[in-house]
Write a protein that holds these residues in place. Structure first.
Motif, PDB file in Angstrom:
ATOM      1  N   GLU A  84     114.049 -23.877 112.984  1.00 22.44           N
ATOM      2  CA  GLU A  84     114.811 -22.773 113.245  1.00 22.44           C
ATOM      3  C   GLU A  84     115.108 -22.291 111.648  1.00 22.44           C
ATOM      4  OE1 GLU A  84     116.014 -19.173 114.571  1.00 22.44           O
ATOM      5  OE2 GLU A  84     115.480 -20.763 116.074  1.00 22.44           O
ATOM      6  N   GLU A  85     115.419 -23.156 110.847  1.00 16.80           N
ATOM      7  CA  GLU A  85     115.885 -22.725 109.514  1.00 16.80           C
ATOM      8  C   GLU A  85     114.283 -22.401 108.739  1.00 16.80           C
ATOM      9  OE1 GLU A  85     117.745 -25.845 107.327  1.00 16.80           O
ATOM     10  OE2 GLU A  85     119.458 -25.879 109.034  1.00 16.80           O
ATOM     11  N   ALA A  86     113.390 -23.133 109.058  1.00 17.05           N
ATOM     12  CA  ALA A  86     112.277 -22.724 108.334  1.00 17.05           C
ATOM     13  C   ALA A  86     111.657 -21.410 109.078  1.00 17.05           C
ATOM     14  CB  ALA A  86     111.132 -23.828 108.818  1.00 17.05           C
ATOM     15  N   PHE A  87     111.917 -21.115 110.098  1.00 19.31           N
ATOM     16  CA  PHE A  87     111.262 -19.483 110.528  1.00 19.31           C
ATOM     17  C   PHE A  87     112.268 -18.652 109.892  1.00 19.31           C
ATOM     18  CE2 PHE A  87     108.374 -21.599 113.472  1.00 19.31           C
ATOM     19  CZ  PHE A  87     107.543 -20.822 113.391  1.00 19.31           C
ATOM     20  N   ALA A  88     113.428 -18.998 109.803  1.00 11.52           N
ATOM     21  CA  ALA A  88     114.439 -17.874 109.341  1.00 11.52           C
ATOM     22  C   ALA A  88     114.198 -17.821 107.767  1.00 11.52           C
ATOM     23  CB  ALA A  88     116.145 -18.487 109.353  1.00 11.52           C
ATOM     24  N   ALA A  89     113.661 -18.901 107.166  1.00  7.43           N
ATOM     25  CA  ALA A  89     113.298 -19.055 105.547  1.00  7.43           C
ATOM     26  C   ALA A  89     111.897 -18.045 105.614  1.00  7.43           C
ATOM     27  CB  ALA A  89     113.248 -20.129 105.225  1.00  7.43           C
ATOM     28  N   ALA A  90     111.154 -18.369 106.402  1.00  6.48           N
ATOM     29  CA  ALA A  90     110.016 -17.692 106.477  1.00  6.48           C
ATOM     30  C   ALA A  90     110.070 -15.856 106.738  1.00  6.48           C
ATOM     31  CB  ALA A  90     109.063 -18.064 107.434  1.00  6.48           C
ATOM     32  N   ARG A  91     111.036 -15.633 107.603  1.00  2.49           N
ATOM     33  CA  ARG A  91     111.250 -14.429 107.820  1.00  2.49           C
ATOM     34  C   ARG A  91     111.946 -13.654 106.488  1.00  2.49           C
ATOM     35  NH1 ARG A  91     114.873 -11.496 112.804  1.00  2.49           N
ATOM     36  NH2 ARG A  91     114.887  -9.411 111.740  1.00  2.49           N
ATOM     37  N   ALA A  92     112.827 -14.374 105.863  1.00  2.00           N
ATOM     38  CA  ALA A  92     113.534 -13.923 104.967  1.00  2.00           C
ATOM     39  C   ALA A  92     112.681 -13.633 103.811  1.00  2.00           C
ATOM     40  CB  ALA A  92     114.714 -14.617 104.641  1.00  2.00           C
ATOM     41  N   SER A  93     111.667 -14.664 103.383  1.00  2.00           N
ATOM     42  CA  SER A  93     110.717 -14.707 102.496  1.00  2.00           C
ATOM     43  C   SER A  93     109.812 -13.412 102.795  1.00  2.00           C
ATOM     44  CB  SER A  93     109.946 -15.851 102.602  1.00  2.00           C
ATOM     45  OG  SER A  93     108.864 -15.683 101.583  1.00  2.00           O
ATOM     46  N   LEU A  94     109.315 -12.990 103.721  1.00  2.00           N
ATOM     47  CA  LEU A  94     108.666 -11.874 104.053  1.00  2.00           C
ATOM     48  C   LEU A  94     109.253 -10.588 104.143  1.00  2.00           C
ATOM     49  CD1 LEU A  94     106.607 -13.349 107.218  1.00  2.00           C
ATOM     50  CD2 LEU A  94     105.555 -13.158 105.133  1.00  2.00           C
ATOM     51  N   GLU A  95     110.590 -10.773 104.480  1.00  2.00           N
ATOM     52  CA  GLU A  95     111.376  -9.313 104.452  1.00  2.00           C
ATOM     53  C   GLU A  95     111.671  -9.142 103.033  1.00  2.00           C
ATOM     54  OE1 GLU A  95     114.534 -10.029 107.041  1.00  2.00           O
ATOM     55  OE2 GLU A  95     113.373  -9.272 108.826  1.00  2.00           O
ATOM     56  N   GLY A  96     111.549 -10.165 102.099  1.00  2.00           N
ATOM     57  CA  GLY A  96     111.795 -10.056 100.625  1.00  2.00           C
ATOM     58  C   GLY A  96     110.683  -9.763  99.919  1.00  2.00           C
ATOM     59  N   LEU A  97     109.557  -9.641 100.400  1.00  2.00           N
ATOM     60  CA  LEU A  97     108.446  -9.218  99.653  1.00  2.00           C
ATOM     61  C   LEU A  97     108.596  -7.935  98.791  1.00  2.00           C
ATOM     62  CD1 LEU A  97     105.408 -10.107 102.234  1.00  2.00           C
ATOM     63  CD2 LEU A  97     106.144 -11.336 100.071  1.00  2.00           C
ATOM     64  N   ASP A  98     107.951  -7.812  97.644  1.00  2.00           N
ATOM     65  CA  ASP A  98     108.196  -6.659  97.047  1.00  2.00           C
ATOM     66  C   ASP A  98     107.277  -5.710  97.439  1.00  2.00           C
ATOM     67  OD1 ASP A  98     105.350  -6.498  95.576  1.00  2.00           O
ATOM     68  OD2 ASP A  98     105.882  -8.376  94.872  1.00  2.00           O
ATOM     69  N   THR A  99     107.429  -4.219  97.282  1.00  2.00           N
ATOM     70  CA  THR A  99     106.850  -3.074  98.028  1.00  2.00           C
ATOM     71  C   THR A  99     105.267  -3.421  98.043  1.00  2.00           C
ATOM     72  OG1 THR A  99     108.563  -1.769  97.258  1.00  2.00           O
ATOM     73  CG2 THR A  99     106.587  -0.884  98.263  1.00  2.00           C
ATOM     74  N   ALA A 100     104.710  -3.588  96.947  1.00  2.00           N
ATOM     75  CA  ALA A 100     103.167  -3.590  96.879  1.00  2.00           C
ATOM     76  C   ALA A 100     102.874  -4.892  97.807  1.00  2.00           C
ATOM     77  CB  ALA A 100     102.658  -3.884  95.599  1.00  2.00           C
ATOM     78  N   ARG A 101     103.375  -5.900  97.908  1.00  2.00           N
ATOM     79  CA  ARG A 101     102.710  -7.100  98.751  1.00  2.00           C
ATOM     80  C   ARG A 101     103.235  -6.827 100.255  1.00  2.00           C
ATOM     81  NH1 ARG A 101     104.938 -12.335  96.030  1.00  2.00           N
ATOM     82  NH2 ARG A 101     103.512 -13.474  96.994  1.00  2.00           N
ATOM     83  N   ARG A 102     104.176  -6.322 100.298  1.00  2.00           N
ATOM     84  CA  ARG A 102     104.737  -5.942 101.859  1.00  2.00           C
ATOM     85  C   ARG A 102     103.698  -4.811 102.385  1.00  2.00           C
ATOM     86  NH1 ARG A 102     110.028  -5.045 101.106  1.00  2.00           N
ATOM     87  NH2 ARG A 102     109.908  -2.855 100.716  1.00  2.00           N
ATOM     88  N   GLU A 103     103.147  -4.002 101.716  1.00  2.00           N
ATOM     89  CA  GLU A 103     102.403  -2.895 102.141  1.00  2.00           C
ATOM     90  C   GLU A 103     100.983  -3.630 102.299  1.00  2.00           C
ATOM     91  OE1 GLU A 103      99.859   0.777 100.304  1.00  2.00           O
ATOM     92  OE2 GLU A 103     101.644   0.649  99.535  1.00  2.00           O
TER      93      GLU A 103
END
Length: 196
Positions: A84-103
C-alpha cells in the motif's frame, strides 16, 4: 475328667490351629484383593495420565497452529501495508511530475486509449487543461475537451456511453490487481510465510 479336659484341650488346639489357618488364609486373600486394587488403580492412573498427556499435546498443537496462523496474518498485514505504501508513493511520484513530464506520460497513455477514428470528449483536471488538454486536442483533433473535469490526476475519455478511465488512481489500481503477485515477489522474494 482328665479325659474330658484332654478332649477339650485337643478340640481347643484344633480350633486354634483351624482359626489360625483361616486367619492366615483371610489375610492372604485380603492382601491379594489389596494388590489387585493397587494394580487396578495403577492402570486407571496410567490411562488417565495417557489421556491427559494426549489432551495436553492436542492443546499444544492447537496453540502452535494458532501462533503460526497469527504470525502469517501479521506478516500478510505488514506486507499489504508495505505494498500500500509503495503504491501510495508511486501515485505521489506520478502526481508530482513536472508539467512537461506529466504531459508526456498522459500523451503516452492517450496513445493506447484514444480511438482516433471516433468523435469523443476528454475530461481533464483543471490543472492540466492548458498543457495536456491542448496537446491532446492537437494530437487527436476528433477528441474535444469537455468543460467537466475528471477531478484527479489523469484523464477520462468518453465515446458516447462508453468511458475510458485513464486517471492515475484507476490505472494504479488496475496495475495493482494485475501485478500484485509479481510485486510481492519483487518486494519480499519467493519465500513461504514460514521463511522457507
Amino acid at each position: 475328667m482328665k479325659g474330658i479336659e484332654a478332649i477339650v484341650a485337643h478340640i481347643d488346639a484344633d480350633s486354634r490351629q483351624e482359626c489360625s489357618a483361616l486367619l492366615q488364609s483371610a489375610q492372604r486373600r485380603a492382601e491379594e484383593l489389596r494388590e489387585r486394587e493397587r494394580q487396578k488403580q495403577a492402570r486407571f492412573a496410567a490411562r488417565e495420565h495417557e489421556r491427559m498427556e494426549e489432551h495436553l499435546s492436542q492443546i499444544e498443537q492447537s496453540r502452535r497452529q494458532l501462533l503460526v496462523m497469527e504470525r502469517r496474518s501479521a506478516l500478510l498485514r505488514t506486507r499489504q501495508a508495505v505494498v500500500e505504501e509503495a503504491f501510495a508513493a508511486a501515485r505521489a511520484s506520478l502526481e508530482g511530475l513536472d508539467t512537461a513530464r506529466r504531459e508526456k506520460l498522459y500523451l503516452k497513455l492517450a496513445e493506447a486509449a484514444v480511438e482516433p477514428e471516433k468523435e469523443g470528449e476528454a475530461l481533464v483536471c483543471r490543472e492540466d487543461r492548458g498543457t495536456f488538454g491542448a496537446a491532446l486536442q492537437r494530437t487527436y483533433p476528433r477528441l474535444h475537451l469537455s468543460a467537466e473535469s475528471c477531478g484527479t490526476a489523469g484523464f477520462i475519455l468518453r465515446y458516447g456511453a462508453v468511458e475510458v478511465d485513464c486517471t492515475l488512481p484507476t490505472l494504479l489500481a488496475q496495475v495493482r490487481r494485475r501485478e500484485s503477485a509479481r510485486i510481492a515477489t519483487l518486494l519480499f522474494g519467493a519465500e513461504d510465510d514460514d521463511g522457507t
